[in-house]
Design an enzyme around this catalytic site. Sequence first.
Site, PDB file in Angstrom:
ATOM      1  N   CYS A 114      -8.311  20.312 -20.492  1.00  0.00           N
ATOM      2  CA  CYS A 114      -9.737  19.979 -20.306  1.00  0.00           C
ATOM      3  C   CYS A 114     -10.603  20.456 -21.474  1.00  0.00           C
ATOM      4  O   CYS A 114     -11.683  19.924 -21.699  1.00  0.00           O
ATOM      5  CB  CYS A 114     -10.254  20.579 -19.002  1.00  0.00           C
ATOM      6  N   HIS A 264     -17.794  19.518 -19.313  1.00  0.00           N
ATOM      7  CA  HIS A 264     -16.560  18.830 -18.938  1.00  0.00           C
ATOM      8  C   HIS A 264     -16.692  18.435 -17.469  1.00  0.00           C
ATOM      9  O   HIS A 264     -17.094  19.248 -16.631  1.00  0.00           O
ATOM     10  CB  HIS A 264     -15.364  19.760 -19.149  1.00  0.00           C
ATOM     11  N   ASN A 294     -12.212  13.242 -12.937  1.00  0.00           N
ATOM     12  CA  ASN A 294     -11.979  14.188 -14.027  1.00  0.00           C
ATOM     13  C   ASN A 294     -10.970  13.567 -14.988  1.00  0.00           C
ATOM     14  O   ASN A 294      -9.808  13.376 -14.623  1.00  0.00           O
ATOM     15  CB  ASN A 294     -11.456  15.500 -13.425  1.00  0.00           C
TER      16      ASN A 294
HETATM   17  N1  COA Z   1      -8.513  15.081   1.375  1.00  0.00           N
HETATM   18  C1  COA Z   1      -8.625  15.686   2.575  1.00  0.00           C
HETATM   19  N2  COA Z   1      -8.288  16.969   2.777  1.00  0.00           N
HETATM   20  C2  COA Z   1      -7.822  17.660   1.737  1.00  0.00           C
HETATM   21  C3  COA Z   1      -7.677  17.083   0.458  1.00  0.00           C
HETATM   22  C4  COA Z   1      -8.041  15.741   0.301  1.00  0.00           C
HETATM   23  N3  COA Z   1      -7.948  15.094  -0.870  1.00  0.00           N
HETATM   24  N4  COA Z   1      -7.183  18.006  -0.383  1.00  0.00           N
HETATM   25  C5  COA Z   1      -7.028  19.132   0.326  1.00  0.00           C
HETATM   26  N5  COA Z   1      -7.407  18.930   1.611  1.00  0.00           N
HETATM   27  C6  COA Z   1      -7.410  19.871   2.720  1.00  0.00           C
HETATM   28  C7  COA Z   1      -6.440  21.013   2.532  1.00  0.00           C
HETATM   29  O1  COA Z   1      -5.146  20.653   2.943  1.00  0.00           O
HETATM   30  C8  COA Z   1      -7.058  22.069   3.394  1.00  0.00           C
HETATM   31  O2  COA Z   1      -6.713  21.819   4.719  1.00  0.00           O
HETATM   32  P1  COA Z   1      -6.431  23.031   5.747  1.00  0.00           P
HETATM   33  O3  COA Z   1      -7.719  23.826   5.799  1.00  0.00           O
HETATM   34  O4  COA Z   1      -6.112  22.322   7.021  1.00  0.00           O
HETATM   35  O5  COA Z   1      -5.301  23.795   5.158  1.00  0.00           O
HETATM   36  C9  COA Z   1      -8.554  21.841   3.257  1.00  0.00           C
HETATM   37  O6  COA Z   1      -8.685  20.482   2.791  1.00  0.00           O
HETATM   38  C10 COA Z   1      -9.219  22.764   2.274  1.00  0.00           C
HETATM   39  O7  COA Z   1      -8.439  22.806   1.093  1.00  0.00           O
HETATM   40  P2  COA Z   1      -8.863  23.656  -0.144  1.00  0.00           P
HETATM   41  O8  COA Z   1      -7.860  23.458  -1.234  1.00  0.00           O
HETATM   42  O9  COA Z   1      -9.140  25.056   0.303  1.00  0.00           O
HETATM   43  O10 COA Z   1     -10.218  22.938  -0.518  1.00  0.00           O
HETATM   44  P3  COA Z   1     -11.349  23.412  -1.492  1.00  0.00           P
HETATM   45  O11 COA Z   1     -12.597  23.569  -0.747  1.00  0.00           O
HETATM   46  O12 COA Z   1     -10.915  24.532  -2.359  1.00  0.00           O
HETATM   47  O13 COA Z   1     -11.503  22.140  -2.400  1.00  0.00           O
HETATM   48  C11 COA Z   1     -10.955  21.413  -4.607  1.00  0.00           C
HETATM   49  C12 COA Z   1     -10.436  21.732  -3.208  1.00  0.00           C
HETATM   50  C13 COA Z   1      -9.760  21.035  -5.452  1.00  0.00           C
HETATM   51  C14 COA Z   1     -11.895  20.238  -4.536  1.00  0.00           C
HETATM   52  C15 COA Z   1     -11.699  22.633  -5.145  1.00  0.00           C
HETATM   53  O14 COA Z   1     -10.920  23.796  -4.996  1.00  0.00           O
HETATM   54  C16 COA Z   1     -12.056  22.465  -6.591  1.00  0.00           C
HETATM   55  O15 COA Z   1     -12.860  21.644  -6.910  1.00  0.00           O
HETATM   56  N6  COA Z   1     -11.495  23.287  -7.485  1.00  0.00           N
HETATM   57  C17 COA Z   1     -11.733  23.181  -8.900  1.00  0.00           C
HETATM   58  C18 COA Z   1     -10.969  22.028  -9.384  1.00  0.00           C
HETATM   59  C19 COA Z   1     -11.245  21.709 -10.798  1.00  0.00           C
HETATM   60  O16 COA Z   1     -12.353  21.722 -11.242  1.00  0.00           O
HETATM   61  N7  COA Z   1     -10.186  21.375 -11.519  1.00  0.00           N
HETATM   62  C20 COA Z   1     -10.249  20.965 -12.828  1.00  0.00           C
HETATM   63  C21 COA Z   1     -10.501  22.118 -13.705  1.00  0.00           C
HETATM   64  S1  COA Z   1     -10.585  21.595 -15.274  1.00  0.00           S
END
Ligand code: COA
Length: 337
Positions: A114, A264, A294
Amino acid sequence: MYNSRISGLGFYVPENVVTNDDLSKVMDTNDEWIQERTGIRERRHVVKGTDTTTSMGVKAAQKAIERAGIDKNDIDFIIFATLSPDYYFPGPGVLVQRDLDIKTVGALDIRNQCSGFVYGISVADQYIKSGMYKNVLVIGSELHSHGLDMTTRGRGVSVIFGDGAGAAVLTREEETTKGILSSHLHSEGQHAEELSLIAPGMGKRWVTDILEDVDSGEEDTSYFPYMNGQFVFKNAVVRFSEVIMEGLGANNLGPQDIDMLIPHQANLRISQFIQKKFGLSDDQVFNNIMSYGNTTAASIPIALTEAWEQGKVKEGDLVVLAAFGSGFTWGSVIIRW
Ligand code: COA
């Protein structure tokens, strides 16, 4: 002393739009979850057999070169940032040299995910400031969709990433008060595996093991990207803030001086957090993750090009580019446009 300015910008995204509803047909997800957590409404996916990482980069580059008002053979050096190269080796830099039919200039591939475009701009800037090169082509391009786990197992990662490319031409400038003022780069390899794709990699295992495994019937998930989402989120908001402040501070500027911040496009919630922290208005931050997801190394050049095309980046503006991602790596570039 020379300076470098961005003299041309271009981007290319494949035509095929994939909405959140489209994804919900192949995995257990839904529009509400994706929009609420990431801000993403849709992204582009390359239709198999059409574009590659290189071909998208070439299309973005052609636009940037045309807008820079130079001939392709005025390019002195090519820099290509991607985490999704066409081949394991050689990297796509040389493929751009070939496909654009540019004379045999150097081509460098950047592996900073990224932050790849920010690293690329920084390298190009140093070559120009030192007087070595006059025009440097910097490309960020990604073809994520072919490598994502498009099942419910991969939904935490696969809904976020999209395909596309952006490019910039950096050109030598005699005036030193305009152009790229400074760049600031960081890494913290301690967290390398928190956002990673382990295979293919020579550190993973011997090819003979892979061949032996072919009949085992077990799927090797190390060929899919892994992301510890919450850990990445927490680190991203801290590092984005730090590196923007570092860049502004190095130029005796503050957040109030920013005309346009191009972060980004990792996650709309990260951008909003930064916007709020620095007290910036909606006009001072550009986001397009809603439409493209992204796109990793391509996200900043796509966003910068769109902002410029929409007249949101004007001569004299203070433009800040900032990135954070896998590595971890992060960086910023401060530009007087
Ligand atoms: N659709 C529906 N549910 C989903 C899902 C999707 N696409 N992806 C994950 N879940 C579920 C999980 O299984 C989990 O379920 P559970 O509570 O029953 O176990 C729940 O949603 C929460 O998951 P979690 O991973 O804790 O979600 P989150 O609030 O952390 O959101 C991201 C996930 C990835 C959106 C978030 O962590 C994020 O944005 N992180 C930064 C990512 C980023 O910027 N990456 C690039 C960096 S350059």
